[in-house]
Design a protein around this motif. Structure first.
Motif, short mmCIF file in Angstrom:
data_model
loop_
_atom_site.label_atom_id
_atom_site.label_comp_id
_atom_site.label_asym_id
_atom_site.label_seq_id
_atom_site.Cartn_x
_atom_site.Cartn_y
_atom_site.Cartn_z
N ARG A 122 0.81 -1.21 0.00
CA ARG A 122 0.00 0.00 0.00
C ARG A 122 0.85 1.27 0.00
NH1 ARG A 122 -3.93 -0.46 4.28
NH2 ARG A 122 -4.57 1.62 3.68
N GLY A 123 2.14 1.14 0.26
CA GLY A 123 3.00 2.31 0.35
C GLY A 123 3.51 2.83 -0.99
N ASN A 149 6.87 -6.50 4.06
CA ASN A 149 6.31 -7.63 4.81
C ASN A 149 4.79 -7.53 4.96
OD1 ASN A 149 8.81 -8.89 5.30
ND2 ASN A 149 9.24 -7.47 6.99
N GLU A 150 4.27 -6.30 5.14
CA GLU A 150 2.83 -6.10 5.29
C GLU A 150 2.20 -5.90 3.92
OE1 GLU A 150 2.28 -4.21 9.73
OE2 GLU A 150 2.17 -2.89 8.00
N LEU A 151 1.65 -6.96 3.37
CA LEU A 151 1.11 -6.93 2.02
C LEU A 151 -0.39 -7.18 2.04
CD1 LEU A 151 3.94 -8.92 0.22
CD2 LEU A 151 3.68 -6.45 0.37
N LEU A 193 -4.28 -5.24 9.28
CA LEU A 193 -3.13 -6.02 8.82
C LEU A 193 -2.35 -6.61 10.00
CD1 LEU A 193 -1.72 -3.70 6.02
CD2 LEU A 193 -3.09 -5.75 5.75
N LYS A 194 -2.50 -6.01 11.17
CA LYS A 194 -1.75 -6.46 12.33
C LYS A 194 -2.41 -7.64 13.03
CE LYS A 194 -0.05 -1.76 12.99
NZ LYS A 194 0.01 -0.57 13.88
#
Length: 236
Positions: A122-123, A149-151, A193-194
């Motif tokens: 998202r970045g 890592n956060e996809l 996401l967490k």
């Protein structure tokens, strides 16, 4: 001025500005999947009216002082840059851009296609990912590549919208009652996401709404009038 306007007509054919004032008149060939996508959105508890509203707000904001900030908030990064540069160039060439509003127009939306993206960061812009593999024709499933890592798993669809809002640029021909193609993509809330447990649970029972939307999703405009599709066809 006549020469500039003639040049601008050529620019539209080469995606100088990511909005075509003429829009689309005959859309029947594009909307054969309308009912299927409409049912999918209903399953996701999503109202079709919110997308007309989102598009109207975006067009309505183009001449506002804070448009650059707003575009970055509601559009894909690359699409926002295209609009910001396009508006700036029109002004530099001393052409006139006007927001036209016709309250008599009956607003409509017809859905055209949908796809699912896997491993979205998202970045960054969607178009800055590396495509790994696309399978299927309708819907398409596209696996992307990112180092983060956060996809996200993302749901995207295209629609033809007839709006009471339109843009007129100098004497360029425009059709206020025609449709415009707009593509949206959903992003899950960052807090969701967490929650690893919730993600695993959604995958085990294959809860599509939880996998792709979550509880508090946000929507991004990722294309208008197929401008980005022409430049990045592998994502469509």
């Amino acid at each position: 001025m006549i020469k500039l306007c003639q040049n601008l007509k050529n620019y539209f054919s080469s995606s100088f500005f990511p909005y075509n004032p003429k829009g689309y008149q005959n859309i029947q060939q594009y909307i054969q999947h309308h009912q299927t996508i409409k049912i999918k959105l209903t399953e996701f508890d999503v109202s079709k009216d919110q997308f007309i509203f989102a598009y109207n707000n975006f067009i309505d904001s183009i001449l506002e002082d804070d448009f650059n900030i707003y575009a970055q908030q509601v559009c894909d990064k690359k699409l926002a840059d295209e609009f910001i540069e396009g508006v700036s160039r029109i002004k530099r060439e001393q052409l006139k851009i006007e927001k036209m509003v016709n309250p008599e127009i009956q607003e409509e939306i017809y859905f055209s296609d949908m796809n699912f993206f896997v491993n979205v960061d998202r970045g960054i812009s969607l178009y800055d990912h590396s495509e790994v593999e696309t399978v299927g024709k309708f819907p398409k499933f596209t696996q992307l590549h990112s180092e983060k890592n956060e996809l996200l798993n993302c749901f995207s669809f295209g629609a033809f919208i007839k709006s009471k809002f339109a843009l007129k640029i100098s004497d360029i021909e425009y059709e206020p009652e025609n449709f415009h193609y707009v593509r949206f993509m959903v992003l899950k809330d960052q807090e969701e996401l967490k929650s690893l447990f919730k993600t695993i649970k959604s995958l085990l029972v294959y809860n599509e709404k939880e996998i792709y939307l979550g509880d508090n999703p946000s929507w991004k405009i990722i294309d208008v009038d197929r401008n980005m599709e022409k430049k990045y066809p592998q994502y469509f």
